[in-house]
Structures are given as C-alpha cells and as structure tokens.
Design an enzyme around this catalytic site. Sequence first.
Site, PDB file in Angstrom:
ATOM      1  N   CYS A  81      35.496  38.349  36.348  1.00  0.00           N
ATOM      2  CA  CYS A  81      36.418  38.424  37.539  1.00  0.00           C
ATOM      3  C   CYS A  81      37.496  37.233  37.175  1.00  0.00           C
ATOM      4  O   CYS A  81      36.925  36.003  36.929  1.00  0.00           O
ATOM      5  CB  CYS A  81      35.631  38.327  38.674  1.00  0.00           C
ATOM      6  SG  CYS A  81      36.653  37.695  39.941  1.00  0.00           S
ATOM      7  N   GLU A  82      38.741  37.514  37.373  1.00  0.00           N
ATOM      8  CA  GLU A  82      39.489  36.428  37.047  1.00  0.00           C
ATOM      9  C   GLU A  82      39.578  35.437  38.398  1.00  0.00           C
ATOM     10  O   GLU A  82      40.163  34.438  38.095  1.00  0.00           O
ATOM     11  CB  GLU A  82      41.108  36.923  36.889  1.00  0.00           C
ATOM     12  CG  GLU A  82      41.684  38.028  37.844  1.00  0.00           C
ATOM     13  CD  GLU A  82      43.079  38.452  37.577  1.00  0.00           C
ATOM     14  OE1 GLU A  82      43.756  38.480  38.494  1.00  0.00           O
ATOM     15  OE2 GLU A  82      43.076  38.828  36.247  1.00  0.00           O
ATOM     16  N   HIS A  83      39.165  35.705  39.333  1.00  0.00           N
ATOM     17  CA  HIS A  83      39.303  35.035  40.502  1.00  0.00           C
ATOM     18  C   HIS A  83      38.179  33.768  40.319  1.00  0.00           C
ATOM     19  O   HIS A  83      38.270  32.653  40.749  1.00  0.00           O
ATOM     20  CB  HIS A  83      38.948  35.602  41.910  1.00  0.00           C
ATOM     21  CG  HIS A  83      40.206  36.887  42.072  1.00  0.00           C
ATOM     22  ND1 HIS A  83      39.938  37.832  42.823  1.00  0.00           N
ATOM     23  CD2 HIS A  83      41.647  36.620  41.576  1.00  0.00           C
ATOM     24  CE1 HIS A  83      41.109  38.356  43.144  1.00  0.00           C
ATOM     25  NE2 HIS A  83      42.072  37.791  41.967  1.00  0.00           N
ATOM     26  N   HIS A  84      36.979  34.203  40.102  1.00  0.00           N
ATOM     27  CA  HIS A  84      35.715  33.244  39.864  1.00  0.00           C
ATOM     28  C   HIS A  84      35.370  33.172  38.626  1.00  0.00           C
ATOM     29  O   HIS A  84      34.305  32.181  38.536  1.00  0.00           O
ATOM     30  CB  HIS A  84      34.866  33.548  40.845  1.00  0.00           C
ATOM     31  CG  HIS A  84      35.190  33.836  42.298  1.00  0.00           C
ATOM     32  ND1 HIS A  84      35.463  35.080  42.858  1.00  0.00           N
ATOM     33  CD2 HIS A  84      35.246  32.923  43.249  1.00  0.00           C
ATOM     34  CE1 HIS A  84      35.753  34.813  44.245  1.00  0.00           C
ATOM     35  NE2 HIS A  84      35.620  33.649  44.480  1.00  0.00           N
ATOM     36  N   GLN A 123      38.792  44.563  38.497  1.00  0.00           N
ATOM     37  CA  GLN A 123      38.036  46.077  38.133  1.00  0.00           C
ATOM     38  C   GLN A 123      39.152  46.876  38.550  1.00  0.00           C
ATOM     39  O   GLN A 123      39.224  47.899  37.413  1.00  0.00           O
ATOM     40  CB  GLN A 123      36.921  46.395  39.167  1.00  0.00           C
ATOM     41  CG  GLN A 123      36.325  47.718  38.556  1.00  0.00           C
ATOM     42  CD  GLN A 123      35.078  47.810  39.656  1.00  0.00           C
ATOM     43  OE1 GLN A 123      34.195  47.132  39.918  1.00  0.00           O
ATOM     44  NE2 GLN A 123      34.680  49.215  39.973  1.00  0.00           N
TER      45      GLN A 123
END
Length: 186
Positions: A81-84, A123
């Site tokens: 995940c690019e956020h976390h 995703q």
Amino acid sequence: MDTKAIEEHIRGILIALGDDPDREGLVDTPKRVAKMYEEVFAGMAYTNHEIGQMFGKVFEDEHSDHQHVVVMKDIDLFSYCEHHMALMYDMKATVAYIPCGKIIGLSKIARICDMVGRRLQLQERIGCDIADIMTEVTGSPDVAVILEGCHSCVSARGIAKTGTKTVTMERRGQFLKDPALQAYLR
C-alpha cells in the site's frame, strides 16, 4: 534503486524506534531490508508500456471470432500500500479478455500481474494497470480484472479487522455490458 540509501534510512528508522542497529539481531537488517525492497518493488522501475513489452508475447489467433473468452483465475500476487507501505497479501487476481486476433501466453498474464504488484500501489490502480497492459498487448478492448486481497494496513493496525477482504473490479468493453460475460468473473 539506491540500496545504499535504503540501508542508511532503515538504520535511522531502527534508531528512531529506540533500538540499537549494532546489536547482534539487527546488524544486517538494513542490508536485508534493502535487498528485500529491491525484489518486492522491482515493478517500480518499469512503466506499464515497458511491462507490456517484457511480457507481451502474443500469438495470432486465426480462430478468433469474438465468441470465446479467456479467463485466468486465482493468480497469486502481493503488493504494498502506498499510504502505509503495508503489505497487501493473500491477493488473488482474475484476468479475462476476449481475443481480438491475438492471444497472450497464460504465463505472461501471471507475470504481468506479478510485476504490476511489485510497486507501491493502491489495489484499485493494480486492476487498472493490469487492464491497460492487457489491452495494449492483446489489442482487445474487452478486458476485466478482479482483485481480492487482505490489507495489513486494515488487519494489523488502525481498525484491526483481520478477516476483512477488499474486492475491486476493472471491467471494460463487453464486460461492462454483457451479463453472460460478467458471469465468467464470479
């Protein structure tokens, strides 16, 4: 990829976490993490077009009459995940297309999925990227990609819902309109 910079930053993270990067169990951790990142983020070095060129071996389909569908299910992949920067795991892809004069080798479909996943991603974007590459390689506007997976940013932190799965669908062309084709995607 700058593995030396990754090593330095991982060492700094260990210090910021309050641990000693020179203790026995952590001495080689920055090198191991850098080597792992080189592997799991290999797809970041390539555009969708370049991935299509790498795995775009197709065969002429003289029997193509727009009446048959190719569906490959349960393709294992993972991403981060690019956020976390958290692992998206237990992911399965279903990729379907209607041949349009060209067919792609089945192993190439799985390789495309694998390489697209090896990026910092969402995703939703993984499905779009796979569909874009499949359309480019096969020339077919009729492509569908369904992804189902678990996200450790949901299961291991924050809301901590361990049984949660996320399903995304990217449907194009006839897969948007034809209910009979949509049945292939279940």
